[in-house]
Design a protein around this motif. Sequence first.
Motif, mmCIF file in Angstrom:
data_model
loop_
_atom_site.group_PDB
_atom_site.id
_atom_site.type_symbol
_atom_site.label_atom_id
_atom_site.label_comp_id
_atom_site.label_asym_id
_atom_site.label_seq_id
_atom_site.Cartn_x
_atom_site.Cartn_y
_atom_site.Cartn_z
ATOM 1 N N LYS A 2 0.925 -1.211 0.370
ATOM 2 C CA LYS A 2 -0.193 0.059 0.383
ATOM 3 C C LYS A 2 0.740 1.328 0.281
ATOM 4 O O LYS A 2 2.455 1.264 0.128
ATOM 5 C CB LYS A 2 -0.682 -0.114 1.166
ATOM 6 C CG LYS A 2 -2.039 0.572 0.900
ATOM 7 C CD LYS A 2 -3.066 0.698 2.564
ATOM 8 C CE LYS A 2 -3.844 1.504 3.105
ATOM 9 N NZ LYS A 2 -4.902 1.627 1.689
ATOM 10 N N GLU A 3 0.880 2.299 -0.333
ATOM 11 C CA GLU A 3 0.616 3.727 -0.202
ATOM 12 C C GLU A 3 1.531 3.716 1.491
ATOM 13 O O GLU A 3 1.055 3.845 2.145
ATOM 14 C CB GLU A 3 -0.074 4.780 0.382
ATOM 15 C CG GLU A 3 0.406 6.052 -0.126
ATOM 16 C CD GLU A 3 -0.973 7.643 0.079
ATOM 17 O OE1 GLU A 3 0.378 8.930 0.450
ATOM 18 O OE2 GLU A 3 -1.195 6.767 -0.755
ATOM 19 N N LYS A 5 4.107 5.060 4.078
ATOM 20 C CA LYS A 5 3.617 6.336 5.510
ATOM 21 C C LYS A 5 5.404 6.633 5.660
ATOM 22 O O LYS A 5 5.641 8.098 5.940
ATOM 23 C CB LYS A 5 2.722 6.175 6.618
ATOM 24 C CG LYS A 5 2.171 6.800 6.900
ATOM 25 C CD LYS A 5 2.088 7.653 6.936
ATOM 26 C CE LYS A 5 0.875 9.014 7.431
ATOM 27 N NZ LYS A 5 0.049 10.171 7.172
#
Length: 266
Positions: A2-3, A5
């Motif tokens: 996922k993206e 962070k």
Amino acid sequence: MKEIKIVTKDLNLYYGNKQALKNITLNIPDKRVTAFIGPSGCGKSTFLRVLNRMNDLIDNVKIDGEVSVDGVNIYDKNIDVVNLRKNIGMVFQKSNPFPKSIYENVAYGPRINGKKDKTQLDEIVETSLRQAAIWEELKDRLDDSALGLSGGQQQRLCIARTLAVSPDIILMDEPASALDPISTYKIDLRFQNFEDLISKIEELVHQLKEQYTIIIVTHNMQQAARTSDYTAFFYMGELIEMGKTNAIFTKPEKKQTEDYITGRFG
């Protein structure tokens, strides 16, 4: 993945002359649960504290390498560390409520950040306690001392206190390991047994990841397998392997990871 962070690149940390973290390069995805596992002293809690600069409070610590959150280098000299720790909240191994009322424990952070309106504070307290799955237990006891709560309730109150300042990221350092089964069970009659309470905290982690990026340090591999989406295995200050939790626990790429997970050492 996922993206992303948090990005860590070639991170080294020294306590005086002793190197505690060695060339850690690691990406942590947004709004997922990432677990750090490994034997005691492997560097997982030290690395967790790197992410909100809690190691700054320890004498003779030296750090080099890169740590960025949302593309911003958090070790830049212009970073506001107080604001950083507001955005990256921490739940400690041992619950540490303030010697104040339940209400004041949760309202404290928003208040020192400038929120004074009683209606707004009431709303933040209720929302935070609901998110921490403890509102129903405490809604009629908000003026009681937080020190009178059971261990499990204190830990969830501390989670609510962290949520009250609207962080992006929540760091959890073995959040259930300091709970004492006997005293917790005696006081926290809402749960059938100690495992139910641990299950409640794990369920809470699952719910929170919809809104927050969560990183959890645990020595309990079953807990890591149940609660996390990604797992990173640390050993002797090094990151040995990171991947999707299911892959780490069923088909690890490194023999050291397999040996640790199967109980051959650690």
